[in-house]
Design an enzyme around this catalytic site. Structure first.
Site, mmCIF file in Angstrom:
data_model
loop_
_atom_site.group_PDB
_atom_site.id
_atom_site.type_symbol
_atom_site.label_atom_id
_atom_site.label_comp_id
_atom_site.label_asym_id
_atom_site.label_seq_id
_atom_site.Cartn_x
_atom_site.Cartn_y
_atom_site.Cartn_z
ATOM 1 N N ASP A 10 0.868 -1.182 0.000
ATOM 2 C CA ASP A 10 0.000 0.000 0.000
ATOM 3 C C ASP A 10 0.900 1.226 0.000
ATOM 4 O O ASP A 10 2.116 1.122 0.220
ATOM 5 C CB ASP A 10 -0.909 0.008 1.243
ATOM 6 C CG ASP A 10 -1.884 1.193 1.243
ATOM 7 O OD1 ASP A 10 -2.325 1.608 0.149
ATOM 8 O OD2 ASP A 10 -2.197 1.703 2.325
ATOM 9 N N SER A 11 0.283 2.389 -0.212
ATOM 10 C CA SER A 11 1.043 3.631 -0.099
ATOM 11 C C SER A 11 1.404 3.926 1.351
ATOM 12 O O SER A 11 2.327 4.687 1.617
ATOM 13 C CB SER A 11 0.205 4.788 -0.649
ATOM 14 O OG SER A 11 -1.002 4.884 0.083
ATOM 15 N N CYS A 74 -4.376 -1.704 -1.819
ATOM 16 C CA CYS A 74 -4.528 -0.277 -2.081
ATOM 17 C C CYS A 74 -5.494 -0.149 -3.264
ATOM 18 O O CYS A 74 -5.237 -0.730 -4.324
ATOM 19 C CB CYS A 74 -3.168 0.318 -2.433
ATOM 20 S SG CYS A 74 -3.227 2.022 -2.988
ATOM 21 N N THR A 76 -6.249 2.562 -4.957
ATOM 22 C CA THR A 76 -5.702 3.436 -5.993
ATOM 23 C C THR A 76 -4.762 2.644 -6.908
ATOM 24 O O THR A 76 -4.815 2.755 -8.136
ATOM 25 C CB THR A 76 -4.942 4.614 -5.350
ATOM 26 O OG1 THR A 76 -5.746 5.165 -4.296
ATOM 27 C CG2 THR A 76 -4.625 5.686 -6.360
ATOM 28 N N GLU A 153 -2.993 8.738 8.416
ATOM 29 C CA GLU A 153 -1.526 8.739 8.483
ATOM 30 C C GLU A 153 -1.023 9.567 9.669
ATOM 31 O O GLU A 153 0.054 9.317 10.189
ATOM 32 C CB GLU A 153 -0.929 9.242 7.162
ATOM 33 C CG GLU A 153 -1.053 8.239 6.020
ATOM 34 C CD GLU A 153 -0.163 6.999 6.176
ATOM 35 O OE1 GLU A 153 0.928 7.106 6.771
ATOM 36 O OE2 GLU A 153 -0.565 5.916 5.689
ATOM 37 N N CYS A 185 -11.055 2.840 0.071
ATOM 38 C CA CYS A 185 -9.644 3.179 0.294
ATOM 39 C C CYS A 185 -9.249 2.411 1.537
ATOM 40 O O CYS A 185 -9.981 2.432 2.536
ATOM 41 C CB CYS A 185 -9.473 4.679 0.526
ATOM 42 S SG CYS A 185 -7.816 5.121 1.115
ATOM 43 N N HIS A 187 -7.262 2.864 3.799
ATOM 44 C CA HIS A 187 -7.081 3.652 5.026
ATOM 45 C C HIS A 187 -8.401 3.834 5.793
ATOM 46 O O HIS A 187 -8.394 4.019 7.009
ATOM 47 C CB HIS A 187 -6.527 5.040 4.694
ATOM 48 C CG HIS A 187 -5.059 5.071 4.424
ATOM 49 N ND1 HIS A 187 -4.506 4.568 3.269
ATOM 50 C CD2 HIS A 187 -4.018 5.556 5.164
ATOM 51 C CE1 HIS A 187 -3.193 4.739 3.305
ATOM 52 N NE2 HIS A 187 -2.871 5.337 4.444
HETATM 53 N N1 DGL Z 1 -4.720 3.285 0.800
HETATM 54 C C1 DGL Z 1 -4.802 3.704 -0.536
HETATM 55 C C2 DGL Z 1 -6.060 3.262 -1.237
HETATM 56 O O1 DGL Z 1 -6.636 2.282 -0.869
HETATM 57 C C3 DGL Z 1 -4.346 5.052 -0.989
HETATM 58 C C4 DGL Z 1 -4.179 6.219 -0.110
HETATM 59 C C5 DGL Z 1 -3.347 7.277 -0.824
HETATM 60 O O2 DGL Z 1 -2.133 7.073 -0.857
HETATM 61 O O3 DGL Z 1 -3.909 8.239 -1.377
HETATM 62 O O4 DGL Z 1 -6.481 3.841 -2.204
#
Ligand code: DGL
Length: 277
Positions: A10-11, A74, A76, A153, A185, A187
């Site tokens: 993931d990011s 992730c 994205t 974050e 997402c 997160h």
């Molecule tokens: N956790 C990520 C997602 O599911 C991306 C969050 C990000 O880096 O913008 O899209």
């Protein structure tokens, strides 16, 4: 190969929501997680750049950890790079969007589904399209909530400020009469109590991580890749390209397992890793 770990990327720390489900459903599997916090957020970046990052991480996890399966934890990166990675890698690659869309279609009763995600995921329109492919008898209301990523974050999960940001972000969905909301997402499940509070108890929240982990279990069995060791809870390995202490703190809070001790990984190591397979 059966003894190799499952790789998740993931990011940032969001992918830990998927990891937690994987560890719960697959207690004998080794896992290796990479959070690319130095290059977070992925949401505002264009798809080609996110694909490049995903390719670098996949190559690193293949070379360093010999992963037997990649879970793109992730949304994205799934939207940008899943089909490319499935083409380029010789191991099974799992994304979060199809399982999340399937769960939403199964959960809704009034066929009005909301999707909240990053700017990039919403722009890709993949959730809406995937939901409609699985059942066209639905209306989908998509909403970018990129600033929720910053809250997570910053480990700001239940302050008055976080509550205000979540309330303001979700305002456009309040009069849509949705009965199901996809947290598109990885997160966002860390903000679940706030999101549920703002949307009210009548709205079912879908965490695509749950169905993704189930899909991973089926694929391991189908490809005969499950770990035969019978050893429960083998140690997990964590990498972050960002700050290790910040990562460890969030990971410990969320996973509530043995203390997380992530390795610091310079981004340069990723940009120099190109060979996939
Ligand atoms: N956790 C990520 C997602 O599911 C991306 C969050 C990000 O880096 O913008 O899209």
């Amino acid at each position: 190969m059966q003894n190799s770990p499952i790789g998740l990327m993931d990011s940032g720390v969001g992918g830990l929501t998927v990891l937690k489900e994987v560890q719960r459903l697959l207690p004998t599997e080794k896992t290796v997680f990479l959070g690319d916090q130095a290059r977070l957020p992925y949401g505002p970046r264009d798809a080609a750049e996110v694909t490049t990052f995903t390719r670098q991480i996949a190559a690193f996890l293949r070379q360093r950890a010999d992963i037997k399966m990649l879970i793109i934890a992730c949304n994205t990166a799934t939207a940008a790079a899943l089909s490319t990675m499935q083409r380029e890698l010789t191991i099974p690659v799992v994304g979060v969007i199809a399982p999340g869309a399937r769960s939403a279609v199964q959960a809704t009763k009034n066929h009005r589904i909301g999707v909240i995600a990053t700017t990039g995921t919403i722009k890709s329109d993949q959730y809406r399209q995937t939901i409609l492919t699985k059942d066209p008898n639905n209306q989908v209301f998509s909403l970018a909530c990129q600033n929720f990523v910053d809250l997570v974050e910053a480990n700001d999960l239940d302050s008055d400020h976080a509550r205000a940001v979540v309330r303001a972000g979700l305002a456009p969905l309040q009069d849509r009469n949705i009965d199901t909301l996809v947290m598109g997402c990885t997160h966002f499940p860390l903000l679940r109590p706030l999101i549920q509070d703002v949307m009210g108890p009548a709205v079912t929240l879908v965490d695509p991580g749950t169905a993704t982990a189930k899909m991973a279990t089926s694929l391991l069995d189908y490809w005969d890749l499950a770990n035969p060791s019978g050893v429960a809870h083998p140690a997990a390995v964590y990498y972050t390209t960002g700050d290790v202490d910040r990562f460890n703190k969030l990971a410990d809070n969320w996973l509530k397992e043995t203390p997380v001790r992530a390795h610091q990984l310079p981004v340069a190591t990723l940009t120099q890793t190109t060979e996939v397979g």
